[in-house]
Each structure stands twice: as structure tokens, then as C-alpha cells.
Design a protein around this motif. Structure first.
Motif: not given
Lengths: 205, 205, 205, 205
Positions: C89-97
Motif C-alpha cells: 500500500l505504501k509503495a502504491l502511495v509512492e507511485a501516486w506521488i
DNA sequence: TATGAATGAGTTTTCATTCAT
DNA sequence: CATGAATGAAAACTCATTCAT
């Protein structure tokens, strides 16, 4: 031999299929609403390939017309087997009645084609439908002449005209029954025609 | 007063012009081969403006059909002035004969429209032409009934059928003479119909 | 061999190019403001030829949506390599950022598409964007469930909702920084989530 | 007096009706799919007359945006009556929840408008939606600041972001329940916020 | 010959905006 | 101000025909 014959055979096959399907689809959907792709699909021939057999869409329409013409020839030559001209004409009426469902759904193939093609001003196609109808007129005229009736060509026009009219009405009203009732009327009219009658007063309209 | 009436008058004018020209051009060129631009040009109206009066091409076609229907109504109500139903029918035949050149060139407006619209499977338009023809059938049936003839509706079908058939043939063969000869035949047929005749055998095909 | 493969390869190429460019241009300009000509030009394909690959504009929109959907699938399956669901989930947030500039310029592709398509009442297209979002929700829900958290589906909605919201704001305010700050906040929220927490009170809005 | 006032009154009335209906219809159908005629019809104003009140369609869109903005102002100033900032924020969430059915059907008026207008590159319209959202952000930031919370502007972004996100999801999935569940979550989040908390870790995503 | 793909001219339709009265 | 009507520039979509292998 078979090798070299095969592609030609297959080619002839494709042409045949295209012609048959063109005749059918053009009758059902009309010339203008039928696309080449429609015919190609119906004949199971790739679109691009159609052009090796027919250079234009108009040629396909012409082929369809010839197909209907051939059907007519086949039918009349079968009727010619009958000894009595009156029976021939009556048998033709029977054939028309047999086709009543098709007529109610899509009209007479040649007649509707003639209507559509007459709207055209271009090409040589607009007179072609007339040719087929003329052939039918000639055959009918021949029968009336053989019966010794006066004005045989006029009677032929009345006869074919009646057929086209009843097909159009059956089609417009979607009622095959019209074919039956008017077919019966044509029958009675043929029976009523008398070689001695020089007036033709009781003729079909 | 006339000033304020002008825009509305001109607008009604345009709608009228569009309808009239649509009826004419669609009859001449056929529905499918006529573009909106054709009609717009004939009516001297910008293409984009056509849509102010008719939301779709189909609506214009419908309007054209109504136009032909109105012509028919006008004609029959004029014929209704005649005291004898037989004379009415004969006068109608005369009217048809008078139109022979148009018929030879483009066929019967309603008949050809019916043929074209019947090729359609979409919309509500495909049955509309039938309605106009049905109206003619009813009028004719009324006359035959008034004459005390048996099977008046059947006679009406024969009568209208004859008209459609002769129009189609005249058109296909581009021969107005067909209208004359078959018209004369119809005349004789109407004359021959006898209230006492219960068979209708000598009827038009 | 490569010769005969070429046309097909090039055709597939074109379809691919059209899909890719459609996805890009539709995202940038929106569905309604993008013309087929725009997409055709971007993909270097003649307008008329587009219809060989996609029968309607809607089909192209659908293809663009599928493209975004495929991107999402690719991303999540890559994230699935990570052992810890929280890290995923955190990596997904990173991708969004990482995508913050695109988001600030044009918003989330799927989100903005959903907004546009929901304005439609016709066709089957208006529900398609929801499907893609639902897929993301399911994936996220799966991660929260794997973490043993209560109400995983609700958390997934909060999570995706936060992403859509921050994308919309970043876009509306043209400020990529919003993506960074809210992304960091999401990070902290994910870290704060405790399997022992049965209330979910401290959840994202 | 009444005589000279009437037309002005009626004029103001028309402008008002146009603005109100524009706001409603544009929200429901989207900017691009709404025609001037749609709005004119809804406001019961002749199309040609619209241009005396709004020189372009864009001006009408702007007016609709102002309308939503005014609604927001009215709402916040009512909330400002409440003594506790936290209660004000919670009351706003309640108001959002109350609108859940509209949100599920058409999304947040301002949010969806922002998405549509951001797709534009022309005019001065594309930044206007951001202004309204900014106003909401400022109001929310003011409340968080009044609560003595750290990073009040960031919290405001999180808060508004959550609203936009849940509206978008509710709309995309056509599920008003999402508004309820995420609204409850926002409620809990607001309750959990503590003036002593300097980290903001438990913040909304 | 065979075939999928390409092309481009044409057709219907829409609509913001303007005009005449 | 009011209003129905006018305008023209797009836009989507179609399809006969041609082309490149």
C-alpha cells in the motif's frame, strides 16, 4: 490438372457465391442500403477480394439482376413444357402465389430493383431492370398471341402490371394474402379471356 | 402589422418550401440518393437551417410523404363532388393518365417511396408509406361499395394494384404510353363492372 | 517471413498506437473535448482509418479505459511481489506521488474519466469507469484484510477515496505539492493502522 | 414606478432563473453535454434571449459556479453560528451526508465542474473552479486553526480532499452509502483530533 | 490471386452565436 | 429588451474503392 483446375474452380465458385448472395441481399436490403461488405460477408469472401470478380459495386448489382433474369428464364422454359399457353400463364401465377411471403416481405426482386435503379441518372444501370421486365413481357405476349387473343402485347402489359402491382401492395401492406386474392383474380381473368373476344373489355387493369 | 407578420410568414414559407421541394426531389432522386444538401439547395435554404424545421432527415421524408398524402386527399375530395361513384373512379384514372409523363420518369410517388422505405428495418418510417396507400384503398373501396358491387375491398386492391403496376412498368420502360393504354383498359374494366355480377370474374388483375 | 508478418505487425502496431494515444489525449483533454481527429493525429493515423480499428468513438474511450486498467493491473501485480501488504500500500502511495505532476495537470486518469462518463445516460459506457475503480478497491481491500484489520473494505474505500480526493485537489489547484503532502499523510496513516485497533477511529477521511 | 420597475424586476428574475437552472443542469449533465438550449428551456427563457444576460456560454458556466459558491458561503456562514469549530466541521460533514443521493447521482457540483473545466486550455474559466474549492479550504483551515491544531491548512486539504474523494467514489459506484460510511469516518477523525497532538499522524488521507 | 488494411470524399447532425424585426 | 429564425463551422461516422504485400 486438378491442381490447375482447382483455383479456377474455386474462383468460379466465389463468383457464383457472390452473385447469389448479391441477388439475395440486394433484394432484401435494397441497393443503396447494402454495402459491399454486406455482400462479401454473406458470400464469405474477403472484401478486398470482391474486386477481382467485380470491378465496381454496380457490376455486382448487374450480376444480381442477371441472376434474377436467369431465374425467370429457367422458370419460363419450364413452363414452356406445358402444351396450353393459358396453362403456362396460370402456372406462372401459381409460382407468384407460392412466393407470396417473400413478396410481402421484400417485393418482387426485379420490380423493386427497377424502382431503385430508375432513381439513378448515372451509369448504364438505370435501364437494365427494364430489360428483364421486357423479357417477361415478351414471353407473356407470346402466350397471349398463341391463344389468338387480340392485342397480345397489351394483355401482356396488363398481366405483368397486375403482378407488379400486387407485389408492391403486398409488400407495402406486408400482407401475403393480397398475393393470394389477386392471384386468384388473375386466374379467373385468364380463364375468362376468349379468343373470340375482339374488344378486350374485360381485361385486367 | 404586416411587418410583424413577416418573419413568421417567411418562416412558414420556408417550411412549406422545404416540404414541397423535399416531396419533389425525393420522388425524383429517391430517398437514399437524395442528400439533405440537395433538398436545402432546391428550397434555397442553408443546410444547417433545415434542422430548425426538421430534426432529422427522416422527418423530412415523413413530411414529403404527408405532402403526397395531402395531394391525394385534395384529389379525392374533388372527385367526391361527382355524383356517380363510377365516374369518380374513372376521373381518378384520368388524373393518373394526365400524370403519365411524371410516372414514366419517376414512377408513382407513393409507390416508389413505399418500395424504398420497406427496405428499412429501423425507425417508424417503414410502415408510413403503407398508410397512404391504405387511404387510397379505402376511398376506392368506398366507391365500389357505393356501386353495390361484391367484394368491394378486393376490387379496390385490384384497382390500386393496377395503378401501381402500370406506373412501375411505365417507369421501368420509360414509356408514358403504357399509362394511356392501361388507363384505357382500366376505364373499360370499370364500365364492365356490373352490380348484378356476383362473381367479379372479369376483374382487373 | 518477416515480410508477410509486416502488415499484421504494423496493423497491431497501429491499434496499439491508437489505444495509447487515445488514453493519453483523452486524459489530457477530456472525453468531450477530444475529437477523433485529435486522437488520429496523435497516433499518426488518417481519421477514416480509425474506424477500421474502432467502430465508434465510444469504443476508443473504452479502449483507453482498458489501457488505464491494464496499467493498474501491471502496477498492482508488481506490488504484489512485496511480502508485506502494508509495504504494498505504501509503495502504491509512492507511485501516486511520483505521478504528482501529471495529476496536478490532468487529474487521475480513471477518476476524471469516471466523472465525465457519469454525466452520460446513454450507452454502456457510463458504468465502465466504476469497474476500474472497483478493481482498485478490491486490491486495496485485499491488503487491508491481509493485515488483519477490521472493516477492510471500508478502509479500502477510505484509501482510494483519499487518492481521488487529493488528485482532484491537486488538479483543481494545479499544485503537485498537494500530492506530496497528502501522500505523506497517507503514509503516516498506513503506519498508524494497528491490527489490534478494532475501532478504526483514526482512519483516513 | 411599478411600471418602470417591472421590466427590470422581470429581467432580474430571468437572470436568476437562468443562473439557478444553469447550476442545476450543468451539474446534472456536465458542461460539455449541456447545450444553451437545455438551460434556456429549463429556465423557460427563449434561446435568443439568453444572450442579453450572458454574452457567452462560458459566462453562464461562470454564473453556475458562482451559484454553487454562494451556496457554500450561505452554508458556512450558517455553520459559523455554532460556537465550537469542531462542531462546525462536523455539521458540514452532516450536510454532505444529507446530500448523499445527489452526490451518488451527479457528484459534488464544484468537484465535477473543476474536473471538466480543468480539461480546458482556453479562456479564463479553467481556474475558476479552483477558486471555489480554495474558499472551502480557507474556511476549513480557519476552523482547524481555531482548534489550535498543527498544520491547519494541511488538515483542511485532507478534510476537503476526503469529501471530494468520497463524492467521486459514491458517484462512480452510484452508491450513496459510501457517503454515509466515509462521512462517519470523517466524524470520528474530527473527534480524534487533539490539540496536544503535534504529529498529525492519525490524520485523514 | 488473395487479403487485411488504407484512404478520402461525402453525409448527417449539432450548436454556439448572431441577426432581423 | 424580446424572439424566432439563421448561419456556418465543426463533429462523428460511412463506404466504395485502392493499395501493399
Amino acid at each position: 490438372m486438378t491442381d490447375s483446375a482447382k483455383p479456377r474452380a474455386r474462383a468460379a465458385d466465389k463468383r457464383r457465391r457472390l452473385t447469389t448472395e448479391a441477388a439475395r441481399v440486394l433484394h432484401e436490403q435494397g441497393v443503396e442500403r447494402t454495402t459491399l461488405a454486406d455482400i462479401a460477408r454473406a458470400a464469405d469472401v474477403p472484401v478486398g477480394n470482391v474486386y477481382y470478380y467485380f470491378k465496381t459495386k454496380d457490376e455486382l448489382v448487374m450480376a444480381a439482376l442477371s441472376e434474377h433474369s436467369a431465374h425467370l428464364d429457367e422458370l419460363t422454359s419450364r413452363l414452356d413444357q406445358l402444351p396450353d399457353p393459358r396453362d403456362r400463364l396460370k402456372a406462372l401465377v401459381e409460382a407468384w402465389i407460392d412466393q407470396r411471403d417473400v413478396a410481402a416481405r421484400h417485393g418482387c426482386p426485379t420490380g423493386t430493383l427497377a424502382v431503385e435503379l430508375d432513381k439513378r441518372t448515372d451509369g448504364t444501370l438505370d435501364a437494365q431492370a427494364g430489360t428483364v421486365i421486357r423479357r417477361l413481357l415478351e414471353w407473356a405476349g407470346h402466350q397471349f398471341r398463341a391463344l389468338g387473343l387480340p392485342d397480345p402485347d397489351d394483355l401482356a402489359v396488363a398481366f405483368v402490371s397486375a403482378y407488379q402491382g400486387m407485389s408492391l401492395l403486398a409488400n407495402a401492406l406486408r400482407d401475403p394474402d393480397i398475393m393470394m386474392r389477386q392471384g386468384a383474380r388473375l386466374h379467373r381473368w385468364l380463364d375468362s379471356l376468349d379468343a373470340g373476344d375482339q374488344t378486350g373489355n374485360s381485361g385486367a387493369g
